[in-house]
Write a protein that holds these residues in place. Structure first.
Motif, mmCIF file in Angstrom:
data_model
loop_
_atom_site.group_PDB
_atom_site.id
_atom_site.type_symbol
_atom_site.label_atom_id
_atom_site.label_comp_id
_atom_site.label_asym_id
_atom_site.label_seq_id
_atom_site.Cartn_x
_atom_site.Cartn_y
_atom_site.Cartn_z
ATOM 1 N N MET A 1 22.569 -3.314 -4.630
ATOM 2 C CA MET A 1 23.371 -4.112 -5.550
ATOM 3 C C MET A 1 23.061 -3.672 -6.972
ATOM 4 O O MET A 1 21.911 -3.386 -7.309
ATOM 5 N N ARG A 2 24.110 -3.617 -7.781
ATOM 6 C CA ARG A 2 23.958 -3.262 -9.191
ATOM 7 C C ARG A 2 24.570 -4.355 -10.046
ATOM 8 O O ARG A 2 25.506 -5.033 -9.628
ATOM 9 N N ALA A 3 24.053 -4.486 -11.254
ATOM 10 C CA ALA A 3 24.618 -5.416 -12.239
ATOM 11 C C ALA A 3 24.076 -5.029 -13.603
ATOM 12 O O ALA A 3 22.904 -4.686 -13.737
ATOM 13 N N GLY A 4 24.937 -5.065 -14.609
ATOM 14 C CA GLY A 4 24.512 -4.740 -15.963
ATOM 15 C C GLY A 4 24.980 -3.363 -16.392
ATOM 16 O O GLY A 4 25.881 -2.772 -15.803
ATOM 17 N N MET A 5 24.340 -2.834 -17.429
ATOM 18 C CA MET A 5 24.709 -1.548 -18.006
ATOM 19 C C MET A 5 23.892 -0.423 -17.370
ATOM 20 O O MET A 5 22.709 -0.595 -17.079
ATOM 21 N N TYR A 6 24.564 0.723 -17.201
ATOM 22 C CA TYR A 6 23.911 1.912 -16.661
ATOM 23 C C TYR A 6 24.350 3.133 -17.444
ATOM 24 O O TYR A 6 25.464 3.171 -17.978
ATOM 25 N N VAL A 7 23.479 4.138 -17.497
ATOM 26 C CA VAL A 7 23.839 5.440 -18.053
ATOM 27 C C VAL A 7 23.423 6.514 -17.059
ATOM 28 O O VAL A 7 22.488 6.331 -16.288
ATOM 29 N N THR A 62 29.010 -8.186 -11.642
ATOM 30 C CA THR A 62 28.789 -8.531 -10.238
ATOM 31 C C THR A 62 28.799 -10.034 -10.035
ATOM 32 O O THR A 62 28.155 -10.769 -10.786
ATOM 33 N N THR A 63 29.538 -10.462 -9.030
ATOM 34 C CA THR A 63 29.489 -11.851 -8.585
ATOM 35 C C THR A 63 29.022 -11.848 -7.133
ATOM 36 O O THR A 63 29.185 -10.856 -6.412
ATOM 37 N N ALA A 64 28.427 -12.957 -6.721
ATOM 38 C CA ALA A 64 27.939 -13.078 -5.346
ATOM 39 C C ALA A 64 27.830 -14.559 -5.007
ATOM 40 O O ALA A 64 27.907 -15.423 -5.883
ATOM 41 N N ARG A 65 27.643 -14.831 -3.730
ATOM 42 C CA ARG A 65 27.452 -16.214 -3.296
ATOM 43 C C ARG A 65 25.983 -16.404 -2.944
ATOM 44 O O ARG A 65 25.421 -15.678 -2.134
ATOM 45 N N TRP A 66 25.359 -17.397 -3.595
ATOM 46 C CA TRP A 66 24.003 -17.813 -3.263
ATOM 47 C C TRP A 66 24.127 -19.209 -2.656
ATOM 48 O O TRP A 66 24.575 -20.138 -3.335
ATOM 49 N N ARG A 67 23.778 -19.311 -1.400
ATOM 50 C CA ARG A 67 23.984 -20.546 -0.643
ATOM 51 C C ARG A 67 25.458 -20.936 -0.739
ATOM 52 O O ARG A 67 26.295 -20.205 -0.234
ATOM 53 N N ASP A 68 25.798 -22.032 -1.396
ATOM 54 C CA ASP A 68 27.199 -22.460 -1.491
ATOM 55 C C ASP A 68 27.829 -22.202 -2.850
ATOM 56 O O ASP A 68 28.937 -22.659 -3.101
ATOM 57 N N TRP A 69 27.148 -21.478 -3.737
ATOM 58 C CA TRP A 69 27.619 -21.333 -5.107
ATOM 59 C C TRP A 69 27.890 -19.870 -5.452
ATOM 60 O O TRP A 69 27.138 -18.977 -5.089
ATOM 61 N N GLU A 113 19.360 -12.616 -0.279
ATOM 62 C CA GLU A 113 19.848 -13.989 -0.199
ATOM 63 C C GLU A 113 21.267 -14.143 -0.735
ATOM 64 O O GLU A 113 21.835 -15.231 -0.680
ATOM 65 N N LEU A 114 21.849 -13.063 -1.259
ATOM 66 C CA LEU A 114 23.193 -13.124 -1.824
ATOM 67 C C LEU A 114 24.200 -12.529 -0.848
ATOM 68 O O LEU A 114 23.965 -11.479 -0.251
ATOM 69 N N ASP A 115 25.326 -13.210 -0.704
ATOM 70 C CA ASP A 115 26.407 -12.759 0.172
ATOM 71 C C ASP A 115 27.675 -12.551 -0.646
ATOM 72 O O ASP A 115 27.752 -12.943 -1.810
ATOM 73 N N ASP A 116 28.680 -11.982 -0.006
ATOM 74 C CA ASP A 116 30.005 -11.805 -0.610
ATOM 75 C C ASP A 116 29.921 -11.156 -1.995
ATOM 76 O O ASP A 116 30.544 -11.609 -2.963
ATOM 77 N N VAL A 117 29.148 -10.092 -2.086
ATOM 78 C CA VAL A 117 28.924 -9.401 -3.360
ATOM 79 C C VAL A 117 30.185 -8.625 -3.755
ATOM 80 O O VAL A 117 30.771 -7.905 -2.947
ATOM 81 N N VAL A 118 30.593 -8.800 -5.018
ATOM 82 C CA VAL A 118 31.731 -8.060 -5.569
ATOM 83 C C VAL A 118 31.268 -7.398 -6.862
ATOM 84 O O VAL A 118 30.835 -8.076 -7.793
ATOM 85 N N GLU A 119 31.355 -6.067 -6.895
ATOM 86 C CA GLU A 119 30.996 -5.300 -8.085
ATOM 87 C C GLU A 119 32.262 -4.717 -8.706
ATOM 88 O O GLU A 119 33.075 -4.121 -8.017
ATOM 89 N N THR A 120 32.403 -4.874 -10.030
ATOM 90 C CA THR A 120 33.497 -4.275 -10.773
ATOM 91 C C THR A 120 32.893 -3.367 -11.830
ATOM 92 O O THR A 120 32.052 -3.804 -12.616
ATOM 93 N N VAL A 121 33.310 -2.111 -11.821
ATOM 94 C CA VAL A 121 32.753 -1.120 -12.757
ATOM 95 C C VAL A 121 33.723 -0.929 -13.910
ATOM 96 O O VAL A 121 34.909 -0.646 -13.704
ATOM 97 N N ASP A 122 33.214 -1.077 -15.136
ATOM 98 C CA ASP A 122 33.981 -0.850 -16.358
ATOM 99 C C ASP A 122 33.331 0.287 -17.134
ATOM 100 O O ASP A 122 32.170 0.171 -17.550
ATOM 101 N N GLU A 123 34.082 1.367 -17.303
ATOM 102 C CA GLU A 123 33.576 2.502 -18.091
ATOM 103 C C GLU A 123 33.481 2.082 -19.548
ATOM 104 O O GLU A 123 34.321 1.348 -20.049
ATOM 105 N N MET A 124 32.450 2.572 -20.228
ATOM 106 C CA MET A 124 32.283 2.286 -21.648
ATOM 107 C C MET A 124 32.846 3.459 -22.450
ATOM 108 O O MET A 124 32.451 4.607 -22.227
ATOM 109 N N ALA A 125 33.757 3.160 -23.335
ATOM 110 C CA ALA A 125 34.311 4.183 -24.221
ATOM 111 C C ALA A 125 33.416 4.283 -25.442
ATOM 112 O O ALA A 125 33.255 3.334 -26.191
ATOM 113 N N LEU A 126 32.804 5.421 -25.590
ATOM 114 C CA LEU A 126 31.863 5.608 -26.706
ATOM 115 C C LEU A 126 32.341 6.692 -27.648
ATOM 116 O O LEU A 126 32.942 7.628 -27.303
#
Length: 126
Positions: A1-7, A62-69, A113-126
């Motif tokens: 799982m990934r979340a946040g900024m990467y280079v 990234t969004t995910a389900r932890w228990r019911d949330w 412990e996280l289910d239903d993980v959805v990752e969306t990648v947004d390229e950074m224009a620099l």
């Protein structure tokens, strides 16, 4: 799982932070020191990089389900997801969860412990 900024630097992907250049880039403590990185007190490696030093920068939302949330994952470090939840009803007796506002919560849980993980990648224009 990934979340946040990467280079990406010379074919390797690193977690990064920063709102403007240079970005602060992190390498895991369990890996050998990458070229140009300095040791951190916690045992990890860091490096400041300018635009000319990396080939790609992007943000993973990234969004995910932890228990019911459904939670928003801010970052993942060493298999632990650091997440935020807006709403009510989280278990206040779980020491890994803390309420930081009227309807805002922060949590730290293993990624397993996280289910239903959805990752969306947004390229950074620099």
């Amino acid at each position: 799982m990934r979340a946040g900024m990467y280079v990406e630097i010379d074919g390797a992907t690193y977690r990064a932070t920063g709102n403007e250049l240079p970005f602060l880039v992190f390498a895991p403590a369990q890996e050998p020191r990458p070229d140009g990185f300095a040791a951190e007190p916690d045992g990890g490696w860091t490096r400041l990089v300018d635009k000319s030093e990396f080939q790609r920068a992007y943000v993973v939302r990234t969004t995910a389900r932890w228990r019911d949330w459904t939670v928003r994952v801010n970052r993942v470090e060493d298999g632990i997801a650091h997440w935020r939840y807006y709403g009510d009803g989280l278990p206040a007796d779980d020491s890994r969860v803390s309420r930081v506002g009227l309807f805002e919560w922060l949590g730290r849980t293993p990624v397993e412990e996280l289910d239903d993980v959805v990752e969306t990648v947004d390229e950074m224009a620099l």
